[in-house]
Structures are given as C-alpha cells and as structure tokens.
Design an enzyme around this catalytic site. Structure first.
Site, PDB file in Angstrom:
ATOM      1  N   ASP A  36       0.866  -1.186   0.000  1.00 22.92           N
ATOM      2  CA  ASP A  36       0.000   0.000   0.000  1.00 22.92           C
ATOM      3  C   ASP A  36       0.900   1.232   0.000  1.00 22.92           C
ATOM      4  O   ASP A  36       2.039   1.184   0.455  1.00 22.92           O
ATOM      5  CB  ASP A  36      -0.906   0.021   1.251  1.00 22.92           C
ATOM      6  N   VAL A  63       1.600   2.218  -6.601  1.00 16.33           N
ATOM      7  CA  VAL A  63       1.477   1.468  -7.857  1.00 16.33           C
ATOM      8  C   VAL A  63       1.637   2.354  -9.093  1.00 16.33           C
ATOM      9  O   VAL A  63       1.775   1.850 -10.204  1.00 16.33           O
ATOM     10  CB  VAL A  63       0.154   0.664  -7.958  1.00 16.33           C
ATOM     11  N   ASN A  89      -5.560  -4.389  -6.696  1.00 14.70           N
ATOM     12  CA  ASN A  89      -6.750  -3.831  -6.050  1.00 14.70           C
ATOM     13  C   ASN A  89      -6.669  -2.320  -5.870  1.00 14.70           C
ATOM     14  O   ASN A  89      -7.708  -1.660  -5.839  1.00 14.70           O
ATOM     15  CB  ASN A  89      -6.927  -4.537  -4.694  1.00 14.70           C
ATOM     16  N   TYR A 155     -12.230   7.775 -14.402  1.00 15.53           N
ATOM     17  CA  TYR A 155     -12.391   6.523 -13.653  1.00 15.53           C
ATOM     18  C   TYR A 155     -13.073   5.478 -14.538  1.00 15.53           C
ATOM     19  O   TYR A 155     -12.662   4.318 -14.594  1.00 15.53           O
ATOM     20  CB  TYR A 155     -13.226   6.776 -12.388  1.00 15.53           C
ATOM     21  N   LYS A 159     -11.314   1.933 -15.662  1.00 14.59           N
ATOM     22  CA  LYS A 159     -11.806   0.608 -15.269  1.00 14.59           C
ATOM     23  C   LYS A 159     -12.250  -0.214 -16.487  1.00 14.59           C
ATOM     24  O   LYS A 159     -12.139  -1.440 -16.481  1.00 14.59           O
ATOM     25  CB  LYS A 159     -12.932   0.754 -14.244  1.00 14.59           C
TER      26      LYS A 159
HETATM   27  N1  NAD Z   1     -15.713   1.249  -2.741  1.00 12.52           N
HETATM   28  C1  NAD Z   1     -16.411   1.087  -3.824  1.00 12.52           C
HETATM   29  O1  NAD Z   1     -17.628   1.364  -3.839  1.00 12.52           O
HETATM   30  C2  NAD Z   1     -15.790   0.496  -5.077  1.00 12.52           C
HETATM   31  C3  NAD Z   1     -16.639   0.030  -6.072  1.00 12.52           C
HETATM   32  C4  NAD Z   1     -16.099  -0.572  -7.202  1.00 12.52           C
HETATM   33  C5  NAD Z   1     -14.738  -0.712  -7.324  1.00 12.52           C
HETATM   34  N2  NAD Z   1     -13.912  -0.236  -6.347  1.00 12.52           N
HETATM   35  C6  NAD Z   1     -12.476  -0.453  -6.537  1.00 12.52           C
HETATM   36  O2  NAD Z   1     -12.010  -1.300  -5.503  1.00 12.52           O
HETATM   37  C7  NAD Z   1     -10.631  -1.060  -5.261  1.00 12.52           C
HETATM   38  C8  NAD Z   1     -10.385  -0.899  -3.774  1.00 12.52           C
HETATM   39  O3  NAD Z   1     -11.065   0.262  -3.341  1.00 12.52           O
HETATM   40  P1  NAD Z   1     -11.644   0.485  -1.875  1.00 12.52           P
HETATM   41  O4  NAD Z   1     -13.044   0.943  -2.067  1.00 12.52           O
HETATM   42  O5  NAD Z   1     -11.353  -0.672  -1.018  1.00 12.52           O
HETATM   43  O6  NAD Z   1     -10.815   1.772  -1.484  1.00 12.52           O
HETATM   44  P2  NAD Z   1     -10.055   2.253  -0.158  1.00 12.52           P
HETATM   45  O7  NAD Z   1      -9.758   3.688  -0.427  1.00 12.52           O
HETATM   46  O8  NAD Z   1     -10.824   1.885   1.067  1.00 12.52           O
HETATM   47  O9  NAD Z   1      -8.725   1.407  -0.187  1.00 12.52           O
HETATM   48  C9  NAD Z   1      -7.803   1.565  -1.218  1.00 12.52           C
HETATM   49  C10 NAD Z   1      -6.395   1.381  -0.710  1.00 12.52           C
HETATM   50  O10 NAD Z   1      -5.519   1.654  -1.822  1.00 12.52           O
HETATM   51  C11 NAD Z   1      -4.454   2.456  -1.382  1.00 12.52           C
HETATM   52  N3  NAD Z   1      -3.907   3.241  -2.482  1.00 12.52           N
HETATM   53  C12 NAD Z   1      -4.412   4.358  -3.041  1.00 12.52           C
HETATM   54  N4  NAD Z   1      -3.598   4.793  -4.014  1.00 12.52           N
HETATM   55  C13 NAD Z   1      -2.565   3.924  -4.067  1.00 12.52           C
HETATM   56  C14 NAD Z   1      -1.398   3.849  -4.848  1.00 12.52           C
HETATM   57  N5  NAD Z   1      -1.103   4.775  -5.768  1.00 12.52           N
HETATM   58  N6  NAD Z   1      -0.552   2.810  -4.649  1.00 12.52           N
HETATM   59  C15 NAD Z   1      -0.815   1.873  -3.707  1.00 12.52           C
HETATM   60  N7  NAD Z   1      -1.882   1.919  -2.915  1.00 12.52           N
HETATM   61  C16 NAD Z   1      -2.752   2.934  -3.088  1.00 12.52           C
HETATM   62  C17 NAD Z   1      -5.041   3.331  -0.286  1.00 12.52           C
HETATM   63  O11 NAD Z   1      -4.026   3.838   0.592  1.00 12.52           O
HETATM   64  C18 NAD Z   1      -6.013   2.367   0.400  1.00 12.52           C
HETATM   65  O12 NAD Z   1      -5.381   1.692   1.456  1.00 12.52           O
HETATM   66  C19 NAD Z   1     -10.266   0.161  -6.108  1.00 12.52           C
HETATM   67  O13 NAD Z   1      -9.608  -0.254  -7.277  1.00 12.52           O
HETATM   68  C20 NAD Z   1     -11.609   0.770  -6.436  1.00 12.52           C
HETATM   69  O14 NAD Z   1     -11.574   1.499  -7.636  1.00 12.52           O
HETATM   70  C21 NAD Z   1     -14.412   0.386  -5.231  1.00 12.52           C
END
Ligand code: NAD
Length: 252
Positions: A36, A63, A89, A155, A159
């Site tokens: 992370d 990342v 992720n 976004y 995706k």
């Molecule tokens: N929450 C939603 O409703 C939702 C819906 C569909 C898809 N997603 C996707 O799911 C995935 C996880 O999202 P989440 O909702 O758990 O988010 P979150 O913000 O709770 O967790 C994401 C994590 O990624 C880390 N992060 C951010 N930028 C980063 C980088 N450049 N390098 C490494 N780590 C990094 C953050 O520090 C955090 O710990 C994402 O790809 C998001 O697009 C989320």
C-alpha cells in the site's frame, strides 16, 4: 485451507477491500505480501495477520511508480521464493469529473494508479508465472468498468481498460496455466470516498442518477470471498471473466 502456502501480492491492502482480501487470504493459508502507499496501514495489517498466526510482509508501494511495482514483486520472490497470486486492487476515484471539466493532470493520475499500475504489476508477474506454468491474476475493476456512468470520465475509462486488460491476458496466456479475472464491485462501504474532494456537481448528479436502483451497499468482506474464489482452485475453469458483485444493482 484454500490457499495453503500460496504467495499472494495484494495492492492497496491497507484499507477497504484490499485489507479484507489480505485478511481472508492469510486465514486461508496464503503468505501475503501486503502492499500500500500508506505505510502505517500495511504495517498494522501485517501485525494483525502475524498475531493471528498467519504469514505476511508489508511493502510500501505506490502502484503509479514503476520502480515500486518492480520492488513489490521482487520482495515477494526474495521473501517467499515465488509468486502465485497477484491481486491488483489499489484504485482511486476521480471526483466524478465529466469530460468537459477533465484536466490532463486528473486523467493521467487516475489512469496511472488504476490502469498503468495494474498493467505494470501484471507485466512484472508474468515471467514468474510463465516459468512455472501457473499463476493467478485478479483485478479489482468496478461496475464502472462495465457501464457508462458510475463515476467520472477518467475513472470509467480506467476501469474499462482494466477489464480489457483482464480479457486480453486471460485469453493470451490461457495455454500457459495462467488465469486472469476481474471483479466488478458495485457500491462497497470503504474509505474510497476520502480520495474525493469537491466532486463535480454535474458529474455526480449524472453518475448518481441510477443509484436509487441500488438495493444496498456491500461490505469489503463480501468482495474478499469473490477474490478467494478467483484466487483458488475452485475457479480453475474461470478465465478472462468479470464477476460482478453488486447485490443486484446492475440486474435492473
Ligand atoms: N468502494 C467502492 O464502492 C468500489 C466500487 C467498485 C470498485 N472499487 C475499486 O475497488 C478497489 C479498492 O477500493 P476500496 O473501495 O477498497 O478503497 P479504499 O480507499 O478503502 O482502499 C484503497 C487502498 O488503496 C491504497 N492506495 C491508493 N492509491 C494507491 C497507490 N497509488 N498505490 C498503492 N496503494 C494505493 C489506499 O491507501 C487504500 O489503502 C479500487 O480499485 C476501487 O476502484 C471500489
């Protein structure tokens, strides 16, 4: 245990779905390389896994940086001898910014994290998988990667590209013992809202216009179980696919 001794790299493991996936993978016997951008969060996650009797190594990784992506895979191999599962992720939102308001800076930032980071991690993992003729890749995409207006332009494009990558890699390396699938979550209760500030009024209104059809938000653990299915032999015949987990939202 479904992942006994499997070595799994998980990006964005410090919070939300990445954290839930890391905890479940460790519980199922995987050696987890928890990566992370936020050092504190991956450190506390790995402490929690180790305290519970599991195996985990934290790696601070942005990342969006090629050298960080290289390092996280190298550390997995140096620490545990190989790599079996890559979970891409990490992802960030785009303030619902619509095309007319989109800056190059925002476009490039979102694509760098959500898409280029995913591609680079896959590119780095593939030689390891090709050599041993096995490996699993799971990309956390979004329903925003399947439909047109669940977020802003950047976004949504980022995706859709992740889903294209998933299908391309799934098919092209299918004869090499490698599987690549994506998850398309609907709304999930995580911290991702904190990656937004001052969202576009127009973009958010347009994106949210379908939200009344969403039966409910999910919990990160409900996505982790999908990631476990895709990471384990239970999904041995599933490749190049997108599994939507959205409580029925997009079935409308
Ligand atoms: N929450 C939603 O409703 C939702 C819906 C569909 C898809 N997603 C996707 O799911 C995935 C996880 O999202 P989440 O909702 O758990 O988010 P979150 O913000 O709770 O967790 C994401 C994590 O990624 C880390 N992060 C951010 N930028 C980063 C980088 N450049 N390098 C490494 N780590 C990094 C953050 O520090 C955090 O710990 C994402 O790809 C998001 O697009 C989320």
């Amino acid at each position: 245990m479904k992942l006994k001794n499997k070595v799994a790299v998980i990006t964005g493991a410090g919070a939300g779905m990445g954290r839930a996936i890391a905890l479940l993978y460790a519980k199922e016997g995987a050696k987890v390389v928890a990566t992370d951008i936020n050092e504190e969060s991956v450190q506390s996650l790995t402490d929690e896994i180790i305290e519970a009797g599991g195996e985990a190594t934290p790696v601070v990784t942005n990342v969006a940086k090629e050298e960080d992506v290289q390092k996280m895979i190298d550390i997995a191999v140096e620490t545990y001898g190989t790599l079996d599962i890559l979970v891409n992720n990490a992802g960030i939102m785009d303030n619902f910014v619509p095309a007319v308001e989109l800056t190059d800076e925002l476009w490039e930032r979102i694509l760098a994290v959500n898409t280029t980071g995913t591609m680079r991690a896959i590119r780095k993992a593939l030689p390891i998988f090709l050599e041993k003729k096995s490996g699993v890749i799971i990309n956390n995409a979004s329903v925003g990667g399947l439909y047109g207006s669940r977020a802003g332009t950047a976004y949504t494009a980022s995706k859709h590209a992740v889903i294209g990558l998933t299908k391309n890699i799934g098919f092209q390396y299918a004869m090499e013992g490698i599987r690549c699938n994506a998850i398309a979550p609907g709304g999930v209760n995580t911290n991702i809202g904190t990656t937004m500030n001052n969202p576009s009024k127009f973009g958010m209104e347009r994106a949210m216009s379908g939200s009344q059809n969403n039966p409910r938000s999910g919990e990160p653990e409900e996505i982790a179980t999908v990631a476990l299915f895709l990471g384990s032999e239970d999904s041995s015949f599933v490749n190049g696919q997108v599994i939507t987990a959205d409580g029925g939202w997009t079935a409308y």
